[in-house]
Design a protein around this motif. Structure first.
Motif, PDB file in Angstrom:
ATOM      1  N   THR A  55       0.729  -0.946   0.136  1.00  0.00           N
ATOM      2  CA  THR A  55      -0.082  -0.052   0.122  1.00  0.00           C
ATOM      3  C   THR A  55       0.952   1.088   0.020  1.00  0.00           C
ATOM      4  N   PRO A  56       0.740   2.203  -0.856  1.00  0.00           N
ATOM      5  CA  PRO A  56       1.448   3.405  -0.971  1.00  0.00           C
ATOM      6  C   PRO A  56       1.382   4.188   0.352  1.00  0.00           C
ATOM      7  N   VAL A  57       2.501   4.869   0.760  1.00  0.00           N
ATOM      8  CA  VAL A  57       2.507   5.730   1.814  1.00  0.00           C
ATOM      9  C   VAL A  57       2.026   6.907   1.430  1.00  0.00           C
ATOM     10  N   ASP A  58       0.693   7.196   2.064  1.00  0.00           N
ATOM     11  CA  ASP A  58       0.360   8.824   1.853  1.00  0.00           C
ATOM     12  C   ASP A  58       0.859   9.709   3.182  1.00  0.00           C
ATOM     13  N   GLY A  59       1.420  10.726   2.580  1.00  0.00           N
ATOM     14  CA  GLY A  59       1.915  11.694   3.612  1.00  0.00           C
ATOM     15  C   GLY A  59       3.400  11.348   4.228  1.00  0.00           C
ATOM     16  N   GLU A  60       4.254  11.244   3.424  1.00  0.00           N
ATOM     17  CA  GLU A  60       5.642  10.812   4.060  1.00  0.00           C
ATOM     18  C   GLU A  60       6.162  12.033   4.831  1.00  0.00           C
ATOM     19  N   LYS A  61       6.291  11.626   6.162  1.00  0.00           N
ATOM     20  CA  LYS A  61       6.635  13.088   7.166  1.00  0.00           C
ATOM     21  C   LYS A  61       8.252  13.079   7.103  1.00  0.00           C
ATOM     22  N   LYS A  62       8.863  14.385   6.804  1.00  0.00           N
ATOM     23  CA  LYS A  62      10.150  14.478   6.861  1.00  0.00           C
ATOM     24  C   LYS A  62      10.512  15.517   7.983  1.00  0.00           C
ATOM     25  N   GLU A  63      11.314  14.962   9.011  1.00  0.00           N
ATOM     26  CA  GLU A  63      11.474  15.835  10.214  1.00  0.00           C
ATOM     27  C   GLU A  63      12.524  16.930   9.826  1.00  0.00           C
ATOM     28  N   VAL A  64      12.377  18.072  10.067  1.00  0.00           N
ATOM     29  CA  VAL A  64      13.513  19.064   9.668  1.00  0.00           C
ATOM     30  C   VAL A  64      14.321  19.219  10.768  1.00  0.00           C
ATOM     31  N   ASN A  65      15.733  19.386  10.240  1.00  0.00           N
ATOM     32  CA  ASN A  65      16.853  19.375  11.107  1.00  0.00           C
ATOM     33  C   ASN A  65      16.921  20.920  11.926  1.00  0.00           C
ATOM     34  N   GLU A  79      10.757  22.203  16.716  1.00  0.00           N
ATOM     35  CA  GLU A  79      10.446  20.996  15.909  1.00  0.00           C
ATOM     36  C   GLU A  79       9.923  21.515  14.698  1.00  0.00           C
ATOM     37  N   GLY A  80       9.804  20.595  13.759  1.00  0.00           N
ATOM     38  CA  GLY A  80       9.307  20.874  12.299  1.00  0.00           C
ATOM     39  C   GLY A  80       9.173  19.657  11.570  1.00  0.00           C
ATOM     40  N   ALA A  81       8.281  19.551  10.620  1.00  0.00           N
ATOM     41  CA  ALA A  81       8.303  18.433   9.553  1.00  0.00           C
ATOM     42  C   ALA A  81       7.703  18.884   8.419  1.00  0.00           C
ATOM     43  N   LEU A  82       7.987  18.539   7.084  1.00  0.00           N
ATOM     44  CA  LEU A  82       7.278  18.734   6.069  1.00  0.00           C
ATOM     45  C   LEU A  82       6.602  17.623   5.430  1.00  0.00           C
ATOM     46  N   ILE A  83       5.619  17.500   4.985  1.00  0.00           N
ATOM     47  CA  ILE A  83       5.040  16.280   4.551  1.00  0.00           C
ATOM     48  C   ILE A  83       4.906  16.054   2.984  1.00  0.00           C
ATOM     49  N   PHE A  84       5.224  15.077   2.678  1.00  0.00           N
ATOM     50  CA  PHE A  84       5.300  14.816   1.208  1.00  0.00           C
ATOM     51  C   PHE A  84       4.365  13.699   0.642  1.00  0.00           C
ATOM     52  N   ASP A  85       3.930  13.768  -0.761  1.00  0.00           N
ATOM     53  CA  ASP A  85       3.290  12.563  -1.357  1.00  0.00           C
ATOM     54  C   ASP A  85       4.163  12.462  -2.499  1.00  0.00           C
ATOM     55  N   GLY A  86       5.122  11.327  -2.454  1.00  0.00           N
ATOM     56  CA  GLY A  86       6.305  11.257  -3.213  1.00  0.00           C
ATOM     57  C   GLY A  86       7.243  12.421  -3.301  1.00  0.00           C
ATOM     58  N   GLU A  87       7.344  13.359  -4.509  1.00  0.00           N
ATOM     59  CA  GLU A  87       8.050  14.521  -4.509  1.00  0.00           C
ATOM     60  C   GLU A  87       7.398  15.643  -4.214  1.00  0.00           C
ATOM     61  N   THR A  88       5.955  15.555  -4.027  1.00  0.00           N
ATOM     62  CA  THR A  88       5.065  16.853  -3.855  1.00  0.00           C
ATOM     63  C   THR A  88       4.847  17.111  -2.501  1.00  0.00           C
ATOM     64  N   LEU A  89       5.052  18.261  -2.030  1.00  0.00           N
ATOM     65  CA  LEU A  89       4.597  18.992  -0.874  1.00  0.00           C
ATOM     66  C   LEU A  89       3.282  18.817  -0.613  1.00  0.00           C
ATOM     67  N   THR A  90       2.776  18.406   0.555  1.00  0.00           N
ATOM     68  CA  THR A  90       1.232  18.242   0.740  1.00  0.00           C
ATOM     69  C   THR A  90       0.929  19.016   2.308  1.00  0.00           C
ATOM     70  N   GLY A  91       2.013  19.216   3.113  1.00  0.00           N
ATOM     71  CA  GLY A  91       1.722  19.689   4.526  1.00  0.00           C
ATOM     72  C   GLY A  91       2.994  19.805   5.196  1.00  0.00           C
ATOM     73  N   GLY A  92       2.768  20.534   6.376  1.00  0.00           N
ATOM     74  CA  GLY A  92       3.944  21.105   7.312  1.00  0.00           C
ATOM     75  C   GLY A  92       3.400  21.360   8.597  1.00  0.00           C
ATOM     76  N   ASP A 128      15.019  29.059   6.090  1.00  0.00           N
ATOM     77  CA  ASP A 128      15.476  28.209   5.558  1.00  0.00           C
ATOM     78  C   ASP A 128      15.802  26.854   6.114  1.00  0.00           C
ATOM     79  N   LEU A 129      15.118  25.848   5.542  1.00  0.00           N
ATOM     80  CA  LEU A 129      14.885  24.470   6.192  1.00  0.00           C
ATOM     81  C   LEU A 129      15.659  23.380   5.634  1.00  0.00           C
ATOM     82  N   GLU A 130      16.361  22.599   6.393  1.00  0.00           N
ATOM     83  CA  GLU A 130      16.809  21.137   6.142  1.00  0.00           C
ATOM     84  C   GLU A 130      16.144  20.092   6.497  1.00  0.00           C
ATOM     85  N   PHE A 131      16.141  19.059   5.724  1.00  0.00           N
ATOM     86  CA  PHE A 131      15.384  18.025   6.406  1.00  0.00           C
ATOM     87  C   PHE A 131      16.109  16.657   5.647  1.00  0.00           C
TER      88      PHE A 131
END
Length: 192
Positions: A22-32, A57-70, A189-192
């Protein structure tokens, strides 16, 4: 009994297989938070001041390469001025932390939660989010650019919307050259 064990084994195998594919919806990438920066610049009639505030703390949420949240939490007691030194630096930082401005004792964090993300070009997005400062939440809209494992955003914040009145021409008359403008800039300026 053997039939029950076989049924259970098949359910586990096929259930696991279905789950794994099952594809992962909303991969969460934690911000450094150590390498990411939030810079601010505020303006007054006679000039400006600038500085930084740290992300807690912080995170960006992606669906594949597409930003969908944060979602992000800012450590308000970490606010500093980078354009001053000595006593003037200490006075400004103390004032920014006081109830005249951000009231960090009562409100030690600010937050931003993305509510809508719309692609506006290659690697670019128009983001609307709920920004909470001093317990007051208001919508903000800004642009985000993503390049590899880095993201940048610039936004204007109207402090009057968060009941930050000190030196504001929106709340007080006849301030003259003591007026501090309501809008301040944030460059993230974010790095994740």
């Amino acid at each position: 009994m053997k039939k029950s064990v076989l049924s259970l084994a098949l359910a586990v195998v096929f259930g696991t297989t279905a789950f794994a594919t099952t594809p992962v919806d909303g991969e969460k990438k934690e911000v450094n938070v150590e390498t990411s920066t939030v810079s601010w610049k505020a303006y007054k009639v006679t000039g400006s001041h600038n500085g930084t505030v740290a992300l807690k703390e912080g995170a960006l949420i992606f669906d594949g390469e597409t930003l969908t949240g944060g979602e992000f939490t800012v450590d308000m007691p970490s606010i500093i001025a980078t354009d001053l030194e000595g006593d003037m630096k200490g006075k400004l930082e103390g004032h920014l932390k006081s109830d005249d401005f951000f009231g960090v004792k009562a409100h030690p964090t600010a937050s931003l939660v993305f509510t809508a993300v719309k692609a506006s070009g290659k690697n670019s997005y128009e983001v609307t989010g709920d920004l909470t400062i001093k317990g007051i939440t208001k919508p903000v809209t800004f642009d985000v650019s993503i390049y590899g494992s880095k993201a940048t955003a610039t936004l204007k914040v109207d402090r009057a919307a968060y009941d930050i009145k000190y030196g504001s021409g929106s709340f007080f008359d006849n301030l003259g050259d003591k007026t501090i403008y309501d809008e301040f800039d944030l460059v993230v300026d974010l790095e994740f």
